[in-house]
Motif scaffolding. Structure first.
Motif, mmCIF file in Angstrom:
data_model
loop_
_atom_site.group_PDB
_atom_site.id
_atom_site.type_symbol
_atom_site.label_atom_id
_atom_site.label_comp_id
_atom_site.label_asym_id
_atom_site.label_seq_id
_atom_site.Cartn_x
_atom_site.Cartn_y
_atom_site.Cartn_z
ATOM 1 N N ASN A 121 0.117 -0.805 -0.160
ATOM 2 C CA ASN A 121 -0.139 -0.042 0.525
ATOM 3 C C ASN A 121 0.860 1.450 0.141
ATOM 4 O OD1 ASN A 121 -2.629 -1.458 0.096
ATOM 5 N ND2 ASN A 121 -2.960 -1.002 2.201
ATOM 6 N N LEU A 122 2.222 1.225 0.410
ATOM 7 C CA LEU A 122 3.098 2.241 0.805
ATOM 8 C C LEU A 122 3.401 2.906 -0.254
ATOM 9 C CD1 LEU A 122 4.901 1.918 3.693
ATOM 10 C CD2 LEU A 122 3.304 3.834 3.427
ATOM 11 N N VAL A 123 3.893 1.848 -1.793
ATOM 12 C CA VAL A 123 4.218 1.870 -2.810
ATOM 13 C C VAL A 123 3.508 2.240 -4.090
ATOM 14 C CG1 VAL A 123 6.715 1.206 -1.965
ATOM 15 C CG2 VAL A 123 5.192 -0.593 -3.006
ATOM 16 N N SER A 124 2.051 1.011 -3.608
ATOM 17 C CA SER A 124 1.383 1.426 -4.525
ATOM 18 C C SER A 124 1.027 2.729 -5.473
ATOM 19 C CB SER A 124 0.305 0.535 -4.374
ATOM 20 O OG SER A 124 -0.402 1.281 -3.144
ATOM 21 N N HIS A 125 0.887 3.614 -4.774
ATOM 22 C CA HIS A 125 0.747 5.219 -5.296
ATOM 23 C C HIS A 125 1.979 5.976 -5.172
ATOM 24 C CE1 HIS A 125 -3.371 4.059 -6.316
ATOM 25 N NE2 HIS A 125 -3.753 3.575 -4.754
#
Length: 470
Positions: free
Chosen positions: A409-413
């Protein structure tokens, strides 16, 4: 392979044979019988592993277990007018004590017809406060792990107890305990009691006995059980509907939050209340209601002031995780300094896997679709806490899964965080989780993919191919 089962009579016969035929002393005979059956793959969880004793009643010659001797004495007391109330009270107390020794004792008693005897005693004791308390305590003990025992007559009795003795905290607590035992893993009992009106009785018990920690804790636990979907015999339960009823019809959120404020410092009660709140956050608006009623402020305070209690921290984190399903509440948690408190809690209890699991899950929910929150998590050491959790609990699948979810979740966006995270050695940890825990497969691969690592994403079936041939 399923374990084999035997009857109590078969086990007792083996013990007697060891004594009579092989001249073993009772302790050795018992130990030998246990080892013999276990070596044959027999499940002894429902067997009373004790040597049958001589009955105290001279009229009864057969050796049997103490709980059955007490049950027989109780049966005589309920069927005869000649037996003194003192004797009956002594018997019901001894029966309860025997039931509390373990499930095997309760199971044996139930197999020998204990339920109708205890229920009959309960009904006859209804008019006497002390007697009905002792009777309810016995019923609560007997039904622990045996919810199938409760019948329509027993349900009516429980509701009558609330009506007649609702002002007495001890009797109320015993009645609630029985309700909770009879509803755990039993969907029909839950539905029947809810239809009969047990939910307002539980919420009113919390309000009426707001100063009694035992009643509040028991009632909160019973409300939570009403939201479970744990009966494998039922395809679809009413867990969601029951949660909605507790909130919308019986003002459950306010009742629980106000009660938590009244029991500040009692970690046991607060843990129970937070656990129940997390089960009621089933709708977006319910999450917001919890926040508006002061529930989020309460959770932040508990994390800050009671971080030494691992169990309370776990339940608070679980509640934060639940209410943060609402995007506005996500922002409120971060604004209130929640990320820093969560990281501190995880680091404080790094050796406790449930805390690490819930902490990583909380941060994962806060990061979902929220780039600004991701920045705060990175700055406050959330990734390092997740990495340390993965290292400390490599054998716990749920910890690995939630940590992978957070990293993803930290790197998805925010792909610019990938290099910083990879420099902490997460790729090896994720690969290890992928190899070790089958249920981590999808989320671990998603984390590797979004981190820019090499990952095999196999397409098992595309729906294309040749036609079906006979």
């Amino acid at each position: 392979m399923a374990l084999r089962r035997i009857t109590q009579e078969t086990f007792d016969a083996a013990v007697r044979e060891n004594v009579d035929e092989f001249e073993m002393d009772p302790a050795e005979a018992l130990r030998e019988a246990v080892e013999q059956f276990q070596s044959q793959g027999v499940d002894l969880s429902c067997i009373v592993k004790a040597v049958p004793t001589e009955p105290s009643d001279d009229k009864q010659q057969e050796q049997t277990h103490k709980i059955l001797q007490t049950l027989e004495s109780l049966r005589i007391a309920t069927e005869s007018e000649d037996v003194s109330k003192t004797k009956a009270a002594s018997d019901i107390k001894r029966f309860t004590e025997e039931c509390l020794l373990g499930f095997a004792q309760r199971y044996l008693a139930a197999q020998k017809g204990a339920y109708p005897i205890i229920l009959s005693y309960c009904q006859k004791s209804m008019d006497e406060q002390e007697a009905v308390l002792a009777a309810l305590s016995a019923l609560a003990a007997l039904t622990d792990g045996q919810p199938d025992l409760l019948d329509a007559e027993g349900k009516r009795f429980l509701l009558d107890v609330f009506e007649k003795h609702g002002a007495d905290s001890c009797v109320t607590r015993a009645a609630i305990s029985t309700v909770r035992h009879c509803c755990l893993k039993h969907e029909q009992n839950r539905q029947d009691l809810v239809k009969a009106g047990v939910l307002p009785l539980l919420t009113n018990a919390i309000k009426q006995h707001s100063e009694c920690a035992d009643v509040v804790k028991e009632a909160a636990g019973a409300l939570r059980v009403m939201t479970f979907d744990d009966d494998i015999r039922v395809s679809f339960g009413q867990a969601h509907e029951h949660a909605k009823m507790i909130v919308l019809q019986h003002n459950g959120l306010k009742v629980l939050i106000e009660s938590a404020k009244a029991h500040d410092g009692n970690t046991s009660v607060l843990s129970e209340l937070c656990a129940t709140l997390s089960r009621l956050a089933v709708r977006n608006e319910f999450c917001q209601d919890i926040c508006d009623l002061g529930g989020l402020k309460l959770m932040m305070t508990l994390l800050a002031d009671s971080y030494e209690s691992a169990e309370l921290v776990r339940q608070v984190l679980s509640a934060i995780r639940a209410v943060a399903g609402n995007d506005d509440v996500k922002d409120a948690v971060v604004k209130a300094g929640g990320v820093q408190l969560i990281v501190i809690a995880v680091n404080r209890h790094m050796t406790v896997s449930p805390v690490c699991e819930q902490g990583c899950a909380c941060l994962a929910v806060l990061a979902l679709r929220k780039p600004k929150n991701c920045k705060v998590i990175m700055e406050e050491g959330g990734v390092l806490a997740a990495v340390q959790s993965m290292k400390a609990h490599s054998g716990v699948g749920n910890v690995q899964k939630q940590a992978c979810m957070l990293l993803r979740n930290l790197v998805s966006h925010q792909p610019n965080y990938s290099q910083l995270i990879l420099e902490m050695g997460v790729e090896a940890l994720i690969l290890q989780a992928l190899r070790t825990h089958q249920d981590c497969g999808d989320v671990a691969k998603a984390a590797l993919r979004d981190l820019g690592c090499k990952v095999e994403l196999r397409e098992l079936w595309t729906g294309k191919g040749g036609g079906i041939t006979n």
